[in-house]
Write a protein that holds these residues in place. Sequence first.
Motif, PDB file in Angstrom:
ATOM      1  N   LEU A  20      37.321  40.149  57.868  1.00 50.33           N
ATOM      2  CA  LEU A  20      36.735  39.507  56.534  1.00 50.33           C
ATOM      3  C   LEU A  20      36.114  38.544  56.078  1.00 50.33           C
ATOM      4  O   LEU A  20      35.429  37.515  55.543  1.00 50.33           O
ATOM      5  CB  LEU A  20      37.457  40.544  55.502  1.00 50.33           C
ATOM      6  N   ILE A  21      37.188  37.478  56.252  1.00 49.32           N
ATOM      7  CA  ILE A  21      37.679  35.866  56.234  1.00 49.32           C
ATOM      8  C   ILE A  21      36.630  35.493  56.664  1.00 49.32           C
ATOM      9  O   ILE A  21      35.927  34.379  56.723  1.00 49.32           O
ATOM     10  CB  ILE A  21      39.392  35.184  55.743  1.00 49.32           C
ATOM     11  N   GLU A  22      36.909  36.160  58.442  1.00 51.21           N
ATOM     12  CA  GLU A  22      35.829  35.182  59.317  1.00 51.21           C
ATOM     13  C   GLU A  22      34.495  35.248  58.777  1.00 51.21           C
ATOM     14  O   GLU A  22      33.623  34.489  59.073  1.00 51.21           O
ATOM     15  CB  GLU A  22      36.201  35.519  60.877  1.00 51.21           C
ATOM     16  N   ASP A  23      34.039  36.855  58.179  1.00 50.15           N
ATOM     17  CA  ASP A  23      32.172  36.658  57.499  1.00 50.15           C
ATOM     18  C   ASP A  23      32.189  35.740  56.630  1.00 50.15           C
ATOM     19  O   ASP A  23      31.355  35.559  56.668  1.00 50.15           O
ATOM     20  CB  ASP A  23      32.337  38.150  57.567  1.00 50.15           C
ATOM     21  N   LEU A  24      33.123  35.813  55.850  1.00 50.70           N
ATOM     22  CA  LEU A  24      33.086  35.240  54.354  1.00 50.70           C
ATOM     23  C   LEU A  24      32.393  33.250  55.437  1.00 50.70           C
ATOM     24  O   LEU A  24      31.650  32.714  54.331  1.00 50.70           O
ATOM     25  CB  LEU A  24      33.960  35.189  53.371  1.00 50.70           C
ATOM     26  N   LEU A  25      33.543  33.012  55.713  1.00 46.39           N
ATOM     27  CA  LEU A  25      32.908  31.495  56.115  1.00 46.39           C
ATOM     28  C   LEU A  25      32.247  31.704  56.904  1.00 46.39           C
ATOM     29  O   LEU A  25      31.187  30.908  56.800  1.00 46.39           O
ATOM     30  CB  LEU A  25      34.640  30.891  57.398  1.00 46.39           C
ATOM     31  N   GLN A  26      31.440  32.560  57.306  1.00 45.06           N
ATOM     32  CA  GLN A  26      30.291  32.337  58.839  1.00 45.06           C
ATOM     33  C   GLN A  26      28.799  32.322  57.150  1.00 45.06           C
ATOM     34  O   GLN A  26      28.175  31.518  57.218  1.00 45.06           O
ATOM     35  CB  GLN A  26      29.416  33.786  59.345  1.00 45.06           C
ATOM     36  N   ILE A  27      29.305  33.262  56.437  1.00 48.60           N
ATOM     37  CA  ILE A  27      27.962  32.702  55.604  1.00 48.60           C
ATOM     38  C   ILE A  27      27.742  32.084  54.675  1.00 48.60           C
ATOM     39  O   ILE A  27      27.033  31.425  54.323  1.00 48.60           O
ATOM     40  CB  ILE A  27      28.573  34.108  54.076  1.00 48.60           C
ATOM     41  N   GLN A  28      29.530  31.016  54.215  1.00 52.86           N
ATOM     42  CA  GLN A  28      30.325  30.280  53.881  1.00 52.86           C
ATOM     43  C   GLN A  28      28.719  28.738  54.542  1.00 52.86           C
ATOM     44  O   GLN A  28      28.304  27.714  54.272  1.00 52.86           O
ATOM     45  CB  GLN A  28      30.917  29.495  53.178  1.00 52.86           C
ATOM     46  N   ARG A  29      29.467  28.934  55.709  1.00 53.06           N
ATOM     47  CA  ARG A  29      28.553  27.805  56.672  1.00 53.06           C
ATOM     48  C   ARG A  29      27.277  28.068  57.054  1.00 53.06           C
ATOM     49  O   ARG A  29      26.395  27.398  57.092  1.00 53.06           O
ATOM     50  CB  ARG A  29      28.622  28.222  58.447  1.00 53.06           C
ATOM     51  N   ARG A  31      24.659  30.357  55.167  1.00 56.15           N
ATOM     52  CA  ARG A  31      23.892  29.490  53.550  1.00 56.15           C
ATOM     53  C   ARG A  31      23.816  28.542  52.774  1.00 56.15           C
ATOM     54  O   ARG A  31      23.270  28.467  52.156  1.00 56.15           O
ATOM     55  CB  ARG A  31      24.517  31.075  53.222  1.00 56.15           C
ATOM     56  N   GLY A  32      25.095  27.795  53.159  1.00 58.18           N
ATOM     57  CA  GLY A  32      25.431  26.755  51.895  1.00 58.18           C
ATOM     58  C   GLY A  32      26.032  26.942  50.945  1.00 58.18           C
ATOM     59  O   GLY A  32      26.351  26.107  49.539  1.00 58.18           O
ATOM     60  N   ILE A  33      26.347  28.343  50.957  1.00 59.19           N
ATOM     61  CA  ILE A  33      27.733  28.818  49.714  1.00 59.19           C
ATOM     62  C   ILE A  33      28.855  28.250  49.898  1.00 59.19           C
ATOM     63  O   ILE A  33      29.264  28.398  50.424  1.00 59.19           O
ATOM     64  CB  ILE A  33      27.057  30.018  49.506  1.00 59.19           C
ATOM     65  N   ASP A  34      29.428  27.279  48.618  1.00 60.75           N
ATOM     66  CA  ASP A  34      30.642  27.003  48.836  1.00 60.75           C
ATOM     67  C   ASP A  34      30.957  28.964  48.144  1.00 60.75           C
ATOM     68  O   ASP A  34      31.390  29.304  46.036  1.00 60.75           O
ATOM     69  CB  ASP A  34      31.081  26.533  47.575  1.00 60.75           C
ATOM     70  N   LEU A  35      32.462  29.563  48.754  1.00 58.74           N
ATOM     71  CA  LEU A  35      32.793  30.650  47.718  1.00 58.74           C
ATOM     72  C   LEU A  35      34.020  30.589  48.445  1.00 58.74           C
ATOM     73  O   LEU A  35      34.639  31.079  47.455  1.00 58.74           O
ATOM     74  CB  LEU A  35      32.371  32.042  49.628  1.00 58.74           C
ATOM     75  N   GLY A  36      34.298  29.431  48.063  1.00 59.47           N
ATOM     76  CA  GLY A  36      35.999  28.546  47.603  1.00 59.47           C
ATOM     77  C   GLY A  36      36.346  29.317  49.001  1.00 59.47           C
ATOM     78  O   GLY A  36      38.230  29.198  49.017  1.00 59.47           O
ATOM     79  N   ILE A  37      36.257  29.569  49.768  1.00 58.72           N
ATOM     80  CA  ILE A  37      37.223  30.543  51.163  1.00 58.72           C
ATOM     81  C   ILE A  37      37.358  29.130  52.042  1.00 58.72           C
ATOM     82  O   ILE A  37      36.331  28.660  52.951  1.00 58.72           O
ATOM     83  CB  ILE A  37      36.772  30.433  52.265  1.00 58.72           C
ATOM     84  N   THR A  38      37.986  28.733  52.411  1.00 60.88           N
ATOM     85  CA  THR A  38      38.930  27.426  52.935  1.00 60.88           C
ATOM     86  C   THR A  38      40.119  27.744  54.299  1.00 60.88           C
ATOM     87  O   THR A  38      40.201  29.131  54.537  1.00 60.88           O
ATOM     88  CB  THR A  38      39.202  26.181  52.501  1.00 60.88           C
ATOM     89  N   ILE A  39      39.437  27.371  55.350  1.00 62.93           N
ATOM     90  CA  ILE A  39      40.844  27.482  56.483  1.00 62.93           C
ATOM     91  C   ILE A  39      41.151  25.873  57.189  1.00 62.93           C
ATOM     92  O   ILE A  39      40.790  25.464  56.994  1.00 62.93           O
ATOM     93  CB  ILE A  39      39.777  28.423  57.413  1.00 62.93           C
TER      94      ILE A  39
END
Length: 199
Positions: A20-29, A31-39
């Motif tokens: 799930l985190i990897e999917d959210l990071l992929q969307i963030q990268r 789509r250029g949307i900041d979802l507040g997910i960092t690694i």
Amino acid sequence: MINNQVENQIRAFGMSNSLLIEDLLQIQRTRGIDLGITINDSEEIAENYYPQFGLAIRNDAHKMSAYYEIFYCLERTVRELVSQTLSQSVNNAEDWWDLTSIPENIKQEVAGRIQREKDSGVTVRSDSELDYTTFGELSCIIISNWMLFGSIFSSKKAVEKVMNSLNTLRGPIAHCSMLADDEIIRLKLTIRDWFRLME
């Protein structure tokens, strides 16, 4: 049987969260949307490198990381004290390394280390020569400049003893070996002794 089921459920839960985190990071990268997910770096290292190492080694590394961190802080603190004291002795001149009483053999060793690092093609670790000294050499610098450090520390012999003990304890930490339980106690006491020297 129950333990295996619980383990499998925990593994599945962890894997689902990782995916799930990897999917959210992929969307963030993408789509250029900041979802507040960092690694952070440690998570990336854990994800990409840790699985290749055995659990026992990873557990030992985790345990030893606390002592590395303590020693890192101590050594940086000693370097800062030496730098400030020697710099102030020559009116904060930028070239205090050349203007103060650093033993010549240490200057030569440091110059050699700096040159080897430059020749290797890696990023140099620092602009400060002091960052190229060993812990043992820091002790020699303090003792060689006792006129300046005598007002900071309570006893020259005690500084030599504590620094020698710390230098010995540093070995296993710096060279990826486990500290014995007695040496963990000795490290904690010796660090207390170091700060007591400045009271």
